[in-house]
Write a protein that holds these residues in place. Sequence first.
Motif, PDB file in Angstrom:
ATOM      1  N   THR A  22       4.402   2.108  -0.503  1.00  0.00           N
ATOM      2  CA  THR A  22       3.319   3.089  -0.625  1.00  0.00           C
ATOM      3  C   THR A  22       1.970   2.387  -0.719  1.00  0.00           C
ATOM      4  N   ILE A  23       1.900   1.344  -1.524  1.00  0.00           N
ATOM      5  CA  ILE A  23       0.646   0.587  -1.683  1.00  0.00           C
ATOM      6  C   ILE A  23       0.264  -0.082  -0.368  1.00  0.00           C
ATOM      7  N   ARG A  24       1.227  -0.665   0.330  1.00  0.00           N
ATOM      8  CA  ARG A  24       0.939  -1.292   1.625  1.00  0.00           C
ATOM      9  C   ARG A  24       0.385  -0.277   2.621  1.00  0.00           C
ATOM     10  N   GLU A  25       1.005   0.907   2.679  1.00  0.00           N
ATOM     11  CA  GLU A  25       0.535   1.941   3.602  1.00  0.00           C
ATOM     12  C   GLU A  25      -0.881   2.392   3.259  1.00  0.00           C
ATOM     13  N   ALA A  26      -1.143   2.590   1.965  1.00  0.00           N
ATOM     14  CA  ALA A  26      -2.482   3.020   1.546  1.00  0.00           C
ATOM     15  C   ALA A  26      -3.510   1.939   1.833  1.00  0.00           C
ATOM     16  N   ALA A  27      -3.164   0.692   1.584  1.00  0.00           N
ATOM     17  CA  ALA A  27      -4.082  -0.414   1.869  1.00  0.00           C
ATOM     18  C   ALA A  27      -4.398  -0.462   3.364  1.00  0.00           C
ATOM     19  N   ALA A  28      -3.373  -0.322   4.189  1.00  0.00           N
ATOM     20  CA  ALA A  28      -3.579  -0.335   5.638  1.00  0.00           C
ATOM     21  C   ALA A  28      -4.473   0.826   6.074  1.00  0.00           C
ATOM     22  N   ALA A  29      -4.276   1.986   5.466  1.00  0.00           N
ATOM     23  CA  ALA A  29      -5.104   3.148   5.799  1.00  0.00           C
ATOM     24  C   ALA A  29      -6.576   2.906   5.469  1.00  0.00           C
ATOM     25  N   GLN A  30      -6.811   2.079   4.458  1.00  0.00           N
ATOM     26  CA  GLN A  30      -8.181   1.740   4.062  1.00  0.00           C
ATOM     27  C   GLN A  30      -8.657   0.447   4.743  1.00  0.00           C
ATOM     28  N   GLN A  31      -7.842  -0.089   5.608  1.00  0.00           N
ATOM     29  CA  GLN A  31      -8.124  -1.340   6.318  1.00  0.00           C
ATOM     30  C   GLN A  31      -8.431  -2.477   5.330  1.00  0.00           C
ATOM     31  N   GLN A  32      -7.576  -2.573   4.319  1.00  0.00           N
ATOM     32  CA  GLN A  32      -7.696  -3.619   3.309  1.00  0.00           C
ATOM     33  C   GLN A  32      -6.362  -4.333   3.178  1.00  0.00           C
ATOM     34  N   ASP A  33      -6.409  -5.560   2.675  1.00  0.00           N
ATOM     35  CA  ASP A  33      -5.142  -6.201   2.341  1.00  0.00           C
ATOM     36  C   ASP A  33      -4.692  -5.637   0.994  1.00  0.00           C
ATOM     37  N   VAL A  34      -3.431  -5.875   0.653  1.00  0.00           N
ATOM     38  CA  VAL A  34      -2.853  -5.295  -0.558  1.00  0.00           C
ATOM     39  C   VAL A  34      -3.613  -5.755  -1.804  1.00  0.00           C
ATOM     40  N   SER A  35      -3.963  -7.036  -1.872  1.00  0.00           N
ATOM     41  CA  SER A  35      -4.673  -7.540  -3.057  1.00  0.00           C
ATOM     42  C   SER A  35      -6.011  -6.838  -3.252  1.00  0.00           C
ATOM     43  N   ALA A  36      -6.786  -6.707  -2.182  1.00  0.00           N
ATOM     44  CA  ALA A  36      -8.089  -6.054  -2.289  1.00  0.00           C
ATOM     45  C   ALA A  36      -7.929  -4.587  -2.674  1.00  0.00           C
ATOM     46  N   PHE A  37      -6.928  -3.928  -2.081  1.00  0.00           N
ATOM     47  CA  PHE A  37      -6.687  -2.520  -2.383  1.00  0.00           C
ATOM     48  C   PHE A  37      -6.315  -2.329  -3.846  1.00  0.00           C
ATOM     49  N   VAL A  38      -5.363  -3.124  -4.329  1.00  0.00           N
ATOM     50  CA  VAL A  38      -4.911  -2.993  -5.711  1.00  0.00           C
ATOM     51  C   VAL A  38      -6.036  -3.341  -6.674  1.00  0.00           C
ATOM     52  N   LEU A  39      -6.772  -4.412  -6.401  1.00  0.00           N
ATOM     53  CA  LEU A  39      -7.881  -4.788  -7.277  1.00  0.00           C
ATOM     54  C   LEU A  39      -8.940  -3.687  -7.310  1.00  0.00           C
ATOM     55  N   GLY A  40      -9.284  -3.139  -6.163  1.00  0.00           N
ATOM     56  CA  GLY A  40     -10.283  -2.068  -6.121  1.00  0.00           C
ATOM     57  C   GLY A  40      -9.845  -0.842  -6.911  1.00  0.00           C
ATOM     58  N   ALA A  41      -8.595  -0.444  -6.727  1.00  0.00           N
ATOM     59  CA  ALA A  41      -8.081   0.727  -7.442  1.00  0.00           C
ATOM     60  C   ALA A  41      -8.023   0.463  -8.942  1.00  0.00           C
ATOM     61  N   ALA A  42      -7.571  -0.717  -9.316  1.00  0.00           N
ATOM     62  CA  ALA A  42      -7.478  -1.053 -10.737  1.00  0.00           C
ATOM     63  C   ALA A  42      -8.861  -1.116 -11.380  1.00  0.00           C
ATOM     64  N   MET A  43      -9.826  -1.703 -10.693  1.00  0.00           N
ATOM     65  CA  MET A  43     -11.183  -1.800 -11.248  1.00  0.00           C
ATOM     66  C   MET A  43     -11.820  -0.416 -11.390  1.00  0.00           C
ATOM     67  N   GLU A  44     -11.630   0.441 -10.407  1.00  0.00           N
ATOM     68  CA  GLU A  44     -12.173   1.802 -10.491  1.00  0.00           C
ATOM     69  C   GLU A  44     -11.590   2.535 -11.696  1.00  0.00           C
ATOM     70  N   HIS A  45     -10.284   2.450 -11.860  1.00  0.00           N
ATOM     71  CA  HIS A  45      -9.640   3.119 -12.990  1.00  0.00           C
ATOM     72  C   HIS A  45     -10.074   2.488 -14.313  1.00  0.00           C
ATOM     73  N   ALA A  46     -10.175   1.171 -14.351  1.00  0.00           N
ATOM     74  CA  ALA A  46     -10.595   0.488 -15.579  1.00  0.00           C
ATOM     75  C   ALA A  46     -12.000   0.925 -15.988  1.00  0.00           C
ATOM     76  N   ARG A  47     -12.902   1.040 -15.033  1.00  0.00           N
ATOM     77  CA  ARG A  47     -14.271   1.491 -15.353  1.00  0.00           C
ATOM     78  C   ARG A  47     -14.266   2.922 -15.891  1.00  0.00           C
ATOM     79  N   GLU A  48     -13.456   3.800 -15.314  1.00  0.00           N
ATOM     80  CA  GLU A  48     -13.363   5.179 -15.801  1.00  0.00           C
ATOM     81  C   GLU A  48     -12.847   5.215 -17.238  1.00  0.00           C
ATOM     82  N   VAL A  49     -11.826   4.429 -17.512  1.00  0.00           N
ATOM     83  CA  VAL A  49     -11.251   4.378 -18.860  1.00  0.00           C
ATOM     84  C   VAL A  49     -12.295   3.877 -19.855  1.00  0.00           C
TER      85      VAL A  49
END
Length: 102
Positions: A22-49
Amino acid sequence: MPTANARSERLHMRLSPDALETIREAAAAQQQDVSAFVLGAAMEHAREVLLRDRVLQLTPRELDQVDTALDAEARVVPELAALVAAVRRDTPQHGEQELTSH
């Protein structure tokens, strides 16, 4: 701006094959590698928290004060009313066109 050399920490995690796919598919949809996608999502959520935790946290006493203020009868603050009136005089209202000469 951080450089590539500034990246010195690693994060390892175990996840199910379905989650990884699922993460690989979402990263590809955003034209990102998995690391960049996961880091971006984690940072966004961390800032909200952190925003909710640091900025929007009220004590029970503060919540009572907010409730009391919201329940109170509205009152006019003369200085604020004058400021609003002055801004309205100087700003074209909706539907009006400002006329200027060149």
